[in-house]
Design a protein around this motif. Sequence first.
Motif, PDB file in Angstrom:
ATOM      1  N   GLU A 125       0.888  -1.012   0.046  1.00 54.98           N
ATOM      2  CA  GLU A 125       0.154  -0.092  -0.010  1.00 54.98           C
ATOM      3  C   GLU A 125       0.885   1.251  -0.057  1.00 54.98           C
ATOM      4  OE1 GLU A 125      -2.546  -0.455   3.322  1.00 54.98           O
ATOM      5  OE2 GLU A 125      -3.642  -2.248   2.267  1.00 54.98           O
ATOM      6  N   GLU A 126       2.020   1.248   0.599  1.00 55.94           N
ATOM      7  CA  GLU A 126       2.783   2.398   0.698  1.00 55.94           C
ATOM      8  C   GLU A 126       3.678   2.667  -0.545  1.00 55.94           C
ATOM      9  OE1 GLU A 126       5.631   2.215   3.897  1.00 55.94           O
ATOM     10  OE2 GLU A 126       4.316   1.965   5.512  1.00 55.94           O
ATOM     11  N   CYS A 127       3.989   1.376  -1.180  1.00 58.03           N
ATOM     12  CA  CYS A 127       4.467   1.768  -2.517  1.00 58.03           C
ATOM     13  C   CYS A 127       3.577   2.197  -3.612  1.00 58.03           C
ATOM     14  CB  CYS A 127       4.972   0.261  -2.819  1.00 58.03           C
ATOM     15  SG  CYS A 127       6.811  -0.213  -2.494  1.00 58.03           S
ATOM     16  N   VAL A 128       2.348   1.780  -3.579  1.00 56.58           N
ATOM     17  CA  VAL A 128       1.244   2.020  -4.305  1.00 56.58           C
ATOM     18  C   VAL A 128       0.868   3.691  -4.024  1.00 56.58           C
ATOM     19  CG1 VAL A 128      -1.268   1.822  -4.880  1.00 56.58           C
ATOM     20  CG2 VAL A 128       0.158  -0.014  -4.526  1.00 56.58           C
ATOM     21  N   ASN A 129       0.877   3.940  -2.893  1.00 55.39           N
ATOM     22  CA  ASN A 129       0.733   5.746  -2.714  1.00 55.39           C
ATOM     23  C   ASN A 129       2.150   6.350  -3.179  1.00 55.39           C
ATOM     24  OD1 ASN A 129      -1.579   5.544  -1.146  1.00 55.39           O
ATOM     25  ND2 ASN A 129      -0.823   5.290   0.671  1.00 55.39           N
ATOM     26  N   ASP A 130       3.101   5.713  -3.044  1.00 55.77           N
ATOM     27  CA  ASP A 130       4.273   6.407  -3.651  1.00 55.77           C
ATOM     28  C   ASP A 130       4.301   6.400  -5.165  1.00 55.77           C
ATOM     29  OD1 ASP A 130       5.258   6.718  -1.118  1.00 55.77           O
ATOM     30  OD2 ASP A 130       6.783   5.078  -1.238  1.00 55.77           O
ATOM     31  N   THR A 131       3.577   5.405  -5.866  1.00 55.25           N
ATOM     32  CA  THR A 131       3.453   5.463  -7.401  1.00 55.25           C
ATOM     33  C   THR A 131       2.495   6.686  -7.667  1.00 55.25           C
ATOM     34  OG1 THR A 131       3.530   3.022  -7.204  1.00 55.25           O
ATOM     35  CG2 THR A 131       2.330   3.985  -9.236  1.00 55.25           C
ATOM     36  N   TYR A 132       1.655   7.088  -6.728  1.00 53.41           N
ATOM     37  CA  TYR A 132       0.721   7.904  -7.160  1.00 53.41           C
ATOM     38  C   TYR A 132       1.575   9.318  -7.091  1.00 53.41           C
ATOM     39  CZ  TYR A 132      -3.040   4.665  -6.453  1.00 53.41           C
ATOM     40  OH  TYR A 132      -4.012   3.446  -6.340  1.00 53.41           O
ATOM     41  N   MET A 133       2.166   9.371  -6.209  1.00 51.69           N
ATOM     42  CA  MET A 133       3.117  10.688  -5.868  1.00 51.69           C
ATOM     43  C   MET A 133       4.161  10.743  -7.119  1.00 51.69           C
ATOM     44  SD  MET A 133       3.920  13.351  -4.122  1.00 51.69           S
ATOM     45  CE  MET A 133       2.934  13.364  -2.939  1.00 51.69           C
ATOM     46  N   SER A 134       4.771   9.644  -7.347  1.00 49.46           N
ATOM     47  CA  SER A 134       5.605   9.402  -8.658  1.00 49.46           C
ATOM     48  C   SER A 134       4.910   9.807  -9.766  1.00 49.46           C
ATOM     49  CB  SER A 134       6.321   8.142  -8.666  1.00 49.46           C
ATOM     50  OG  SER A 134       7.166   8.103  -7.430  1.00 49.46           O
ATOM     51  N   ALA A 135       3.638   9.516 -10.285  1.00 50.60           N
ATOM     52  CA  ALA A 135       2.931   9.801 -11.275  1.00 50.60           C
ATOM     53  C   ALA A 135       2.655  11.565 -11.288  1.00 50.60           C
ATOM     54  CB  ALA A 135       1.779   9.095 -11.402  1.00 50.60           C
ATOM     55  N   TRP A 136       2.470  12.014 -10.037  1.00 55.79           N
ATOM     56  CA  TRP A 136       2.129  13.310 -10.043  1.00 55.79           C
ATOM     57  C   TRP A 136       3.455  14.264 -10.193  1.00 55.79           C
ATOM     58  CZ3 TRP A 136      -2.204  16.119  -9.082  1.00 55.79           C
ATOM     59  CH2 TRP A 136      -1.915  17.303  -8.780  1.00 55.79           C
ATOM     60  N   ASN A 137       4.463  13.683  -9.812  1.00 59.18           N
ATOM     61  CA  ASN A 137       5.689  14.389  -9.972  1.00 59.18           C
ATOM     62  C   ASN A 137       6.397  14.265 -11.509  1.00 59.18           C
ATOM     63  OD1 ASN A 137       5.878  15.340  -7.517  1.00 59.18           O
ATOM     64  ND2 ASN A 137       6.992  13.483  -6.776  1.00 59.18           N
ATOM     65  N   ALA A 138       5.842  13.222 -12.219  1.00 54.42           N
ATOM     66  CA  ALA A 138       6.445  12.984 -13.337  1.00 54.42           C
ATOM     67  C   ALA A 138       5.359  13.428 -14.596  1.00 54.42           C
ATOM     68  CB  ALA A 138       6.324  11.360 -13.847  1.00 54.42           C
ATOM     69  N   MET A 139       4.033  13.752 -14.291  1.00 56.53           N
ATOM     70  CA  MET A 139       3.270  14.386 -15.274  1.00 56.53           C
ATOM     71  C   MET A 139       3.024  15.856 -14.685  1.00 56.53           C
ATOM     72  SD  MET A 139       0.703  11.251 -16.260  1.00 56.53           S
ATOM     73  CE  MET A 139       0.592  10.302 -14.743  1.00 56.53           C
ATOM     74  N   PRO A 140       3.245  16.964 -15.636  1.00 56.45           N
ATOM     75  CA  PRO A 140       3.951  17.081 -16.739  1.00 56.45           C
ATOM     76  C   PRO A 140       5.473  16.948 -16.104  1.00 56.45           C
ATOM     77  CG  PRO A 140       3.041  19.038 -16.345  1.00 56.45           C
ATOM     78  CD  PRO A 140       2.322  18.188 -15.185  1.00 56.45           C
ATOM     79  N   PRO A 141       6.498  16.686 -16.887  1.00 61.30           N
ATOM     80  CA  PRO A 141       6.674  16.992 -18.458  1.00 61.30           C
ATOM     81  C   PRO A 141       6.333  15.600 -19.087  1.00 61.30           C
ATOM     82  CG  PRO A 141       8.690  16.573 -17.330  1.00 61.30           C
ATOM     83  CD  PRO A 141       7.704  16.502 -16.443  1.00 61.30           C
ATOM     84  N   HIS A 142       6.120  14.337 -18.636  1.00 56.85           N
ATOM     85  CA  HIS A 142       6.063  13.000 -19.116  1.00 56.85           C
ATOM     86  C   HIS A 142       4.511  13.029 -19.504  1.00 56.85           C
ATOM     87  CE1 HIS A 142       7.149   9.090 -20.653  1.00 56.85           C
ATOM     88  NE2 HIS A 142       6.071   8.872 -19.775  1.00 56.85           N
ATOM     89  N   ARG A 143       4.245  12.585 -20.638  1.00 52.51           N
ATOM     90  CA  ARG A 143       2.769  11.907 -20.932  1.00 52.51           C
ATOM     91  C   ARG A 143       2.907  10.743 -21.341  1.00 52.51           C
ATOM     92  NH1 ARG A 143      -1.965  14.985 -22.123  1.00 52.51           N
ATOM     93  NH2 ARG A 143      -1.062  16.738 -22.108  1.00 52.51           N
TER      94      ARG A 143
END
Length: 186
Positions: free
Chosen positions: A44-62
């Motif tokens: 669950e912690e890794c999944v939450n970190d995934t959401y944060m990483s996605a937030w930080n990666a988009m933008p610039p990554h699409r």
Amino acid sequence: MDDAKIVQLYWDRDEQAIPATADKYGNYCTSIAKNILGNQQDAEECVNDTYMSAWNAMPPHRPNILSVFLGKLTRNLSLNRYKHNHAAKRGGGQVPVILDEIMEFVSGTDSVEQEIDRRELKKTIDAFLGSLPSDKRSIFVCRYWYFDSISDIALRFGMTENHVSVTLSRLRLELRNYLFERGFDL
């Protein structure tokens, strides 16, 4: 909500991107993390970190395919967490068994030459997987990308565990021969 709308939420910096992602891909990401870590809380912690990483990666990554993007983030974060847990003598999950099965094809990189070799190896493995029938490719990917257990794969594909084990063993041998024929010294 479709993937393009979710990605647009990230690009618009709309906080609804996280719940939309969790609704659509939460179980998928949790499954990947739990297969690697063997622990619900760490998953669950890794999944939450995934959401944060996605937030930080988009933008610039699409990302072109959101599920693959999120799966890769989850997998990498989970493997990092596994390494941390394992160093602290708190490991679990399928990782040691799976990595032992395919260890001869996986190695770290320390130099430019090794990085070039790693990229060539990746291309060659991709070509090998592309040459397999879809069911065998799916079994291989379930085991060595998603870290699914033999029993989960057997259940998913309607096979016995022995059949899955034999199939994976044969695929590893085929991969080994395929790589050897293309000049990789294993």
